[in-house]
Design a protein around this motif. Structure first.
Motif, PDB file in Angstrom:
ATOM      1  N   ILE A  87      39.344  51.631  28.694  1.00  0.00           N
ATOM      2  CA  ILE A  87      40.082  50.374  28.740  1.00  0.00           C
ATOM      3  C   ILE A  87      39.400  48.629  29.153  1.00  0.00           C
ATOM      4  O   ILE A  87      38.775  49.162  30.324  1.00  0.00           O
ATOM      5  N   ASP A  88      39.458  47.589  29.188  1.00  0.00           N
ATOM      6  CA  ASP A  88      39.058  46.608  29.384  1.00  0.00           C
ATOM      7  C   ASP A  88      40.475  45.800  30.419  1.00  0.00           C
ATOM      8  O   ASP A  88      41.022  45.206  30.045  1.00  0.00           O
ATOM      9  N   LEU A  89      40.597  46.420  31.835  1.00  0.00           N
ATOM     10  CA  LEU A  89      41.317  45.738  32.730  1.00  0.00           C
ATOM     11  C   LEU A  89      40.900  44.199  33.319  1.00  0.00           C
ATOM     12  O   LEU A  89      41.774  43.339  33.770  1.00  0.00           O
ATOM     13  N   SER A  90      39.602  43.319  32.380  1.00  0.00           N
ATOM     14  CA  SER A  90      39.669  42.344  33.362  1.00  0.00           C
ATOM     15  C   SER A  90      39.640  41.063  31.746  1.00  0.00           C
ATOM     16  O   SER A  90      39.337  39.864  32.038  1.00  0.00           O
ATOM     17  N   ALA A  91      40.491  42.047  30.980  1.00  0.00           N
ATOM     18  CA  ALA A  91      40.484  40.907  29.626  1.00  0.00           C
ATOM     19  C   ALA A  91      41.112  39.160  30.228  1.00  0.00           C
ATOM     20  O   ALA A  91      40.952  38.149  29.299  1.00  0.00           O
ATOM     21  N   GLY A  92      42.090  39.953  30.997  1.00  0.00           N
ATOM     22  CA  GLY A  92      43.424  38.323  30.900  1.00  0.00           C
ATOM     23  C   GLY A  92      42.084  37.044  31.724  1.00  0.00           C
ATOM     24  O   GLY A  92      42.305  36.316  31.395  1.00  0.00           O
ATOM     25  N   PHE A  93      42.160  37.651  32.457  1.00  0.00           N
ATOM     26  CA  PHE A  93      40.949  36.903  33.744  1.00  0.00           C
ATOM     27  C   PHE A  93      39.787  36.673  32.615  1.00  0.00           C
ATOM     28  O   PHE A  93      39.402  35.411  33.163  1.00  0.00           O
ATOM     29  N   ALA A  94      39.125  36.783  31.865  1.00  0.00           N
ATOM     30  CA  ALA A  94      38.025  36.855  31.498  1.00  0.00           C
ATOM     31  C   ALA A  94      38.440  35.461  29.947  1.00  0.00           C
ATOM     32  O   ALA A  94      37.749  34.585  30.261  1.00  0.00           O
ATOM     33  N   SER A  95      39.588  35.679  29.668  1.00  0.00           N
ATOM     34  CA  SER A  95      40.602  34.848  29.043  1.00  0.00           C
ATOM     35  C   SER A  95      39.940  34.009  29.877  1.00  0.00           C
ATOM     36  O   SER A  95      39.801  32.454  29.097  1.00  0.00           O
ATOM     37  N   GLY A  96      40.641  33.682  30.486  1.00  0.00           N
ATOM     38  CA  GLY A  96      41.230  32.389  32.133  1.00  0.00           C
ATOM     39  C   GLY A  96      39.203  31.880  32.103  1.00  0.00           C
ATOM     40  O   GLY A  96      39.152  30.488  32.308  1.00  0.00           O
ATOM     41  N   VAL A  97      38.058  32.447  33.004  1.00  0.00           N
ATOM     42  CA  VAL A  97      36.859  31.765  32.884  1.00  0.00           C
ATOM     43  C   VAL A  97      36.736  30.962  31.706  1.00  0.00           C
ATOM     44  O   VAL A  97      36.560  29.987  31.300  1.00  0.00           O
ATOM     45  N   CYS A  98      36.254  31.716  30.451  1.00  0.00           N
ATOM     46  CA  CYS A  98      36.589  31.001  29.183  1.00  0.00           C
ATOM     47  C   CYS A  98      37.356  30.040  29.228  1.00  0.00           C
ATOM     48  O   CYS A  98      36.747  28.902  28.479  1.00  0.00           O
ATOM     49  N   ALA A  99      38.736  29.924  29.638  1.00  0.00           N
ATOM     50  CA  ALA A  99      39.484  28.067  28.974  1.00  0.00           C
ATOM     51  C   ALA A  99      38.830  27.678  29.621  1.00  0.00           C
ATOM     52  O   ALA A  99      38.868  26.265  29.566  1.00  0.00           O
ATOM     53  N   SER A 100      38.499  27.914  31.201  1.00  0.00           N
ATOM     54  CA  SER A 100      37.792  27.440  32.203  1.00  0.00           C
ATOM     55  C   SER A 100      36.872  26.569  32.022  1.00  0.00           C
ATOM     56  O   SER A 100      36.429  25.587  32.108  1.00  0.00           O
ATOM     57  N   VAL A 101      35.689  27.339  31.263  1.00  0.00           N
ATOM     58  CA  VAL A 101      34.778  26.536  30.439  1.00  0.00           C
ATOM     59  C   VAL A 101      34.851  25.744  29.958  1.00  0.00           C
ATOM     60  O   VAL A 101      33.661  24.335  29.544  1.00  0.00           O
ATOM     61  N   LEU A 102      35.548  25.800  28.956  1.00  0.00           N
ATOM     62  CA  LEU A 102      35.781  25.124  27.557  1.00  0.00           C
ATOM     63  C   LEU A 102      36.743  23.288  28.462  1.00  0.00           C
ATOM     64  O   LEU A 102      36.411  22.134  27.653  1.00  0.00           O
ATOM     65  N   ALA A 103      37.652  23.791  29.711  1.00  0.00           N
ATOM     66  CA  ALA A 103      38.203  22.427  29.933  1.00  0.00           C
ATOM     67  C   ALA A 103      37.243  21.704  30.614  1.00  0.00           C
ATOM     68  O   ALA A 103      37.593  20.614  30.852  1.00  0.00           O
ATOM     69  N   ILE A 104      35.864  22.590  31.338  1.00  0.00           N
ATOM     70  CA  ILE A 104      35.232  21.544  31.684  1.00  0.00           C
ATOM     71  C   ILE A 104      34.684  20.851  31.243  1.00  0.00           C
ATOM     72  O   ILE A 104      33.888  19.888  31.393  1.00  0.00           O
TER      73      ILE A 104
END
Length: 415
Positions: A87-104
């Motif tokens: 199971i990967d419980l971090s997938a949601g916030f992992a997507s948030g981290v990657c989206a933040s990198v994109l935005a920055i």
């Protein structure tokens, strides 16, 4: 008196009735597949259409497709991890981290969109490699590792967006992913290409199996599948090509959302990897019995690491889609109910939490069910609390069906 040697009996020609009987036997034996998800989707759409006729409008249909796109893509990546019984419980916030990198990179650094997208996906790949290595090499349960990552990534998103600010995304290419539509003619062209490609693959596969003396699907059944795809796809494209704007003179809203062909490509690639490559067969083998797979020479640790890499990489794509839809990134990107809906989508679609059973298509079916529940109940005016309760009940029902199906399959000797 001479003995006569009977020649081997040629396999009977496959028929549609035989295929239907075989499918019915598999269902009775516990192999439900995506049947519960499809049945639930039909029931939900019927109920919401009766209670709220606006549910069937072209505008709501287009909104439904874009509304659940990010969760569906994250769920597609989770399928690879769930196939291993992890199971990967971090997938949601992992997507948030990657989206933040994109935005920055887009907003603060002024880099081109393709560089920012590549960096966001690379961030997801690195996250998956780290998590997978910890799980595979140190033997820490994935639940604990990814729960720790869930908390850590939540804090990392806050740090990246400077404690709670909103980073707007104005790049036209990124914004178009979830907010723009294909020209109507292009939508029809892509549908025709998809139907022809699917038909060609099905007929080529049937011919190869027949040439090797193996039983293949009857041509009539293949024709029915291709026809069903053409009819359903044609109906969807026709509805989406209808004018959805209240004032077409000011702005016209027609066409298939850009995100739809993106998800279709990811579906084709994921399905090919799982069903047509040695890697996919090894993934199912490890999920079915890790020790037996190890003794068969499969590198179990490598399979686990690669599954987490794919999961987090897909989470990055889901984060990009979410950022595109909101045209911004904030501390809630990837949080709230994203992970719960993504895991629920994979399980509701038919992927087993016990490992060894699942398809990328399951994530799309389950994601559609989740989106329909959220969209339909929103149209009916229900609160978020009621939506959560209903979605949780559907998830519990899907998990219960999976558990009962496995018991039935074990009892009948199909597993």
């Amino acid at each position: 008196m001479t003995d006569t040697i009977a020649s081997p009996r040629a396999p009977e020609a496959p028929t549609i009735s035989g295929s239907v009987r075989g499918y019915a036997e598999r269902v009775r034996g516990g192999d439900m597949g995506a049947l519960p998800a499809v049945f639930g989707l039909v029931v939900l759409c019927t109920v919401f259409s009766i209670l709220r006729p606006s549910f069937l409008t072209s505008g709501n249909f287009a909104n439904l497709l874009t509304q659940g796109a990010a969760v569906t893509v994250i769920a597609m990546g989770l399928v690879f991890v769930l196939l291993l019984g992890e199971i990967d419980l971090s997938a949601g916030f992992a997507s948030g981290v990657c989206a933040s990198v994109l935005a920055i990179l887009l907003t603060e650094q002024g880099l081109p969109w393709y560089v920012a997208v590549a960096a966001a996906i690379l961030t997801g790949v690195v996250i998956g490699a780290v998590l997978g290595t910890i799980v595979a090499k140190l033997g820490i349960p994935s639940f604990v590792v990814t729960l720790a990552a869930f908390l850590g990534f939540q804090g990392l998103v806050l740090l990246l967006v400077k404690g709670g600010t909103n980073i707007s995304i104005r790049d036209e290419t990124i914004v178009a992913v979830s907010n723009k539509y294909l020209p109507p003619a292009l939508g029809w062209a892509l549908l025709a290409l998809g139907v022809v490609g699917y038909a060609a693959l099905q007929f080529v596969r049937a011919r190869k199996r027949t040439s090797r003396g193996l039983v293949s699907d009857p041509i009539a059944l293949i024709a029915v599948r291709v026809g069903a795809l053409a009819v359903l796809g044609g109906a969807a494209v026709y509805i989406l090509n209808l004018e959805r704007s209240r004032n077409p003179a000011v702005v016209s809203l027609t066409g298939v959302p850009v995100v739809v062909p993106i998800i279709a490509v990811l579906l084709v690639l994921g399905t090919f990897v799982l069903r047509r490559t040695a890697y996919g067969r090894h993934l199912y083998a490890v999920g079915g019995n890790a020790e037996a797979a190890r003794r068969a020479g499969i590198n179990v640790d490598r399979m686990k690491i690669s599954a987490f890499v794919i999961c987090s990489g897909m989470a990055a794509v889901g984060g990009i889609i979410a950022a595109s839809r909101a045209s911004s990134v904030d501390p809630n990107t990837g949080g709230s109910n994203v992970l719960l809906y993504a895991v629920g989508a994979a399980v509701i679609g038919g992927t087993s939490l016990f490992g060894g059973k699942g398809r990328v298509l399951d994530a799309i079916l389950g994601g559609t069910v989740v989106a329909v529940i959220e969209n339909g109940m929103g149209l009916m005016g229900y609160s978020s609390g009621v939506k959560y309760v209903v979605t949780g009940a559907v998830l519990l029902l899907a998990a219960g069906v999976d558990a009962l199906s496995r018991k039935r399959a074990a009892a009948t000797g199909l597993r």
